[in-house]
Design a protein around this motif. Sequence first.
Motif, PDB file in Angstrom:
ATOM      1  N   LEU A   1       0.838  -1.208   0.000  1.00 18.90           N
ATOM      2  CA  LEU A   1       0.000   0.000   0.000  1.00 18.90           C
ATOM      3  C   LEU A   1       0.871   1.256   0.000  1.00 18.90           C
ATOM      4  O   LEU A   1       0.598   2.208  -0.749  1.00 18.90           O
ATOM      5  CB  LEU A   1      -0.922  -0.012   1.214  1.00 18.90           C
ATOM      6  CG  LEU A   1      -1.843   1.197   1.379  1.00 18.90           C
ATOM      7  CD1 LEU A   1      -2.757   1.357   0.170  1.00 18.90           C
ATOM      8  CD2 LEU A   1      -2.662   1.083   2.654  1.00 18.90           C
ATOM      9  N   GLY A   2       1.907   1.264   0.832  1.00 21.91           N
ATOM     10  CA  GLY A   2       2.808   2.412   0.833  1.00 21.91           C
ATOM     11  C   GLY A   2       3.509   2.598  -0.491  1.00 21.91           C
ATOM     12  O   GLY A   2       3.634   3.728  -0.998  1.00 21.91           O
ATOM     13  N   LEU A   3       3.957   1.484  -1.099  1.00 21.31           N
ATOM     14  CA  LEU A   3       4.629   1.578  -2.393  1.00 21.31           C
ATOM     15  C   LEU A   3       3.664   2.026  -3.485  1.00 21.31           C
ATOM     16  O   LEU A   3       4.037   2.821  -4.367  1.00 21.31           O
ATOM     17  CB  LEU A   3       5.251   0.226  -2.743  1.00 21.31           C
ATOM     18  CG  LEU A   3       6.078   0.159  -4.031  1.00 21.31           C
ATOM     19  CD1 LEU A   3       7.228   1.158  -3.992  1.00 21.31           C
ATOM     20  CD2 LEU A   3       6.599  -1.259  -4.254  1.00 21.31           C
ATOM     21  N   ALA A   4       2.420   1.535  -3.446  1.00 23.73           N
ATOM     22  CA  ALA A   4       1.436   1.946  -4.450  1.00 23.73           C
ATOM     23  C   ALA A   4       1.122   3.433  -4.333  1.00 23.73           C
ATOM     24  O   ALA A   4       0.987   4.134  -5.346  1.00 23.73           O
ATOM     25  CB  ALA A   4       0.166   1.112  -4.300  1.00 23.73           C
ATOM     26  N   LEU A   5       0.991   3.937  -3.099  1.00 19.54           N
ATOM     27  CA  LEU A   5       0.757   5.373  -2.920  1.00 19.54           C
ATOM     28  C   LEU A   5       1.921   6.199  -3.446  1.00 19.54           C
ATOM     29  O   LEU A   5       1.730   7.275  -4.035  1.00 19.54           O
ATOM     30  CB  LEU A   5       0.527   5.674  -1.436  1.00 19.54           C
ATOM     31  CG  LEU A   5      -0.782   5.147  -0.832  1.00 19.54           C
ATOM     32  CD1 LEU A   5      -0.775   5.333   0.679  1.00 19.54           C
ATOM     33  CD2 LEU A   5      -1.983   5.849  -1.449  1.00 19.54           C
ATOM     34  N   LEU A   6       3.141   5.697  -3.256  1.00 19.60           N
ATOM     35  CA  LEU A   6       4.315   6.404  -3.753  1.00 19.60           C
ATOM     36  C   LEU A   6       4.362   6.395  -5.273  1.00 19.60           C
ATOM     37  O   LEU A   6       4.622   7.427  -5.908  1.00 19.60           O
ATOM     38  CB  LEU A   6       5.579   5.772  -3.173  1.00 19.60           C
ATOM     39  CG  LEU A   6       6.912   6.391  -3.609  1.00 19.60           C
ATOM     40  CD1 LEU A   6       7.002   7.838  -3.149  1.00 19.60           C
ATOM     41  CD2 LEU A   6       8.079   5.583  -3.067  1.00 19.60           C
ATOM     42  N   LEU A   7       4.106   5.234  -5.875  1.00 14.03           N
ATOM     43  CA  LEU A   7       4.167   5.129  -7.331  1.00 14.03           C
ATOM     44  C   LEU A   7       3.006   5.834  -8.016  1.00 14.03           C
ATOM     45  O   LEU A   7       3.046   6.053  -9.230  1.00 14.03           O
ATOM     46  CB  LEU A   7       4.186   3.657  -7.747  1.00 14.03           C
ATOM     47  CG  LEU A   7       5.416   2.852  -7.316  1.00 14.03           C
ATOM     48  CD1 LEU A   7       5.286   1.407  -7.751  1.00 14.03           C
ATOM     49  CD2 LEU A   7       6.688   3.468  -7.897  1.00 14.03           C
ATOM     50  N   ASN A   8       1.976   6.176  -7.254  1.00 16.54           N
ATOM     51  CA  ASN A   8       0.846   6.898  -7.833  1.00 16.54           C
ATOM     52  C   ASN A   8       1.096   8.405  -7.910  1.00 16.54           C
ATOM     53  O   ASN A   8       0.325   9.132  -8.537  1.00 16.54           O
ATOM     54  CB  ASN A   8      -0.412   6.630  -6.998  1.00 16.54           C
ATOM     55  CG  ASN A   8      -1.683   7.025  -7.712  1.00 16.54           C
ATOM     56  OD1 ASN A   8      -1.846   6.762  -8.905  1.00 16.54           O
ATOM     57  ND2 ASN A   8      -2.589   7.678  -7.003  1.00 16.54           N
ATOM     58  N   GLN A   9       2.182   8.850  -7.286  1.00 17.49           N
ATOM     59  CA  GLN A   9       2.520  10.274  -7.337  1.00 17.49           C
ATOM     60  C   GLN A   9       3.183  10.616  -8.664  1.00 17.49           C
ATOM     61  O   GLN A   9       3.709   9.754  -9.367  1.00 17.49           O
ATOM     62  CB  GLN A   9       3.455  10.637  -6.174  1.00 17.49           C
ATOM     63  CG  GLN A   9       2.895  10.313  -4.809  1.00 17.49           C
ATOM     64  CD  GLN A   9       1.626  11.078  -4.505  1.00 17.49           C
ATOM     65  OE1 GLN A   9       1.522  12.272  -4.809  1.00 17.49           O
ATOM     66  NE2 GLN A   9       0.649  10.406  -3.916  1.00 17.49           N
ATOM     67  N   ASN A  10       3.165  11.872  -8.994  1.00 19.79           N
ATOM     68  CA  ASN A  10       3.767  12.351 -10.240  1.00 19.79           C
ATOM     69  C   ASN A  10       5.266  12.552 -10.030  1.00 19.79           C
ATOM     70  O   ASN A  10       5.751  13.665  -9.843  1.00 19.79           O
ATOM     71  CB  ASN A  10       3.093  13.652 -10.681  1.00 19.79           C
ATOM     72  CG  ASN A  10       3.510  14.048 -12.083  1.00 19.79           C
ATOM     73  OD1 ASN A  10       4.060  13.239 -12.833  1.00 19.79           O
ATOM     74  ND2 ASN A  10       3.258  15.295 -12.433  1.00 19.79           N
ATOM     75  N   LEU A  11       6.005  11.438 -10.062  1.00 25.89           N
ATOM     76  CA  LEU A  11       7.436  11.462  -9.818  1.00 25.89           C
ATOM     77  C   LEU A  11       8.207  11.374 -11.123  1.00 25.89           C
ATOM     78  O   LEU A  11       7.709  10.848 -12.123  1.00 25.89           O
ATOM     79  CB  LEU A  11       7.833  10.292  -8.906  1.00 25.89           C
ATOM     80  CG  LEU A  11       7.122  10.202  -7.547  1.00 25.89           C
ATOM     81  CD1 LEU A  11       7.540   8.926  -6.827  1.00 25.89           C
ATOM     82  CD2 LEU A  11       7.442  11.419  -6.701  1.00 25.89           C
ATOM     83  N   ARG A  12       9.435  11.836 -11.092  1.00 27.83           N
ATOM     84  CA  ARG A  12      10.307  11.702 -12.246  1.00 27.83           C
ATOM     85  C   ARG A  12      10.754  10.246 -12.366  1.00 27.83           C
ATOM     86  O   ARG A  12      11.039   9.590 -11.374  1.00 27.83           O
ATOM     87  CB  ARG A  12      11.510  12.619 -12.093  1.00 27.83           C
ATOM     88  CG  ARG A  12      12.450  12.611 -13.300  1.00 27.83           C
ATOM     89  CD  ARG A  12      13.601  13.576 -13.080  1.00 27.83           C
ATOM     90  NE  ARG A  12      13.123  14.951 -12.882  1.00 27.83           N
ATOM     91  CZ  ARG A  12      13.933  15.972 -12.623  1.00 27.83           C
ATOM     92  NH1 ARG A  12      15.247  15.774 -12.507  1.00 27.83           N
ATOM     93  NH2 ARG A  12      13.422  17.190 -12.467  1.00 27.83           N
TER      94      ARG A  12
END
Length: 319
Positions: free
Chosen positions: A114-125
């Motif tokens: 869940l934490g990784l999915a929330l992170l990967l859902n952000q608009n990151l480079r």
Amino acid sequence: MTLANATVRPGQHDPPSGPWSGQRSSAPRSNRNSGTWFLVLPALIPILILSVGPLLYGVALAFTDAQSGRTRSTQWVGGLNFQDLLHDTLFWESFRIGLVWAVGVTVPQFVLALGLALLLNQNLRMRWLARALAIVPWAMPEVVVGIMWRLVYNPDAGVLNETFRDLGLGDGRDWLTGLGTALPAVILVGVWAGMPQTTVALLAGLQNTPHELHEAAALDGAGAWRRFRTVTWPALRPVALSITALNLIWNFNSFALVYVLTNGGPGGRTRLPMLFAYEEAFRYGQFGYAAAMGCVMVAVISIALAFHLVGRIRGGEDQ
């Protein structure tokens, strides 16, 4: 031209027919059912041959005294295998270990995913690269994962013990053969290997959440935690419940990963029910007794799946 002199062509004012006419087809119902079954058969036959057939054969085998050996005849013993199973403390201990393993892998797996999915859902480079790397453990066969982690846990030259030595935390230990460390070490590997599929499912659920709801909550002054609790989690809950139930069933049925890592040792501390049934069947030749173990595990999994489906149905009715 008057109405009396109008020429009516054959079929000009006939009622429409066909699938778009809104009328029932004149074909008999039995013919329509036959056509439906004919279309389903290509998918149904492999399921019957490869899944239903072996399952029924295993259930029948559980009521016999089938053992290895060509010259030995198989006799019907009724429920004798199940009676012996009720008093088999080793099997119920393996059942307890299987529950600890399933819960111990599924819960951290979900939290970290869940934490990784929330992170990967952000608009990151370079988000696409991070998403690709996150599913690498999922693409690796369990046997390969087991061999790789055996090298990591190696007591003499393993990466883990070498790191401890470099940090001055001692000479390390033999993680997979210690009575107190074997099961936690195997659970850690199970979490690492199964987290990608949970991450992918949760990430898909997050991407289906409307952004307008987050924007409206932010305009109302809701913080990150409140937005997650009131917007993200309600939309994500059906996916989370489904993937958690599937992970519990999958982890309880685990075999290859633990077999490669510890083979059920040391002293049976990592002997899962599937490993116990495998040993009874292919090491000791007790096929009937092993089939009875399989029936018990199928019954437990079916009950858990039934509870999950009933919960989903009730949840759908409440919405």
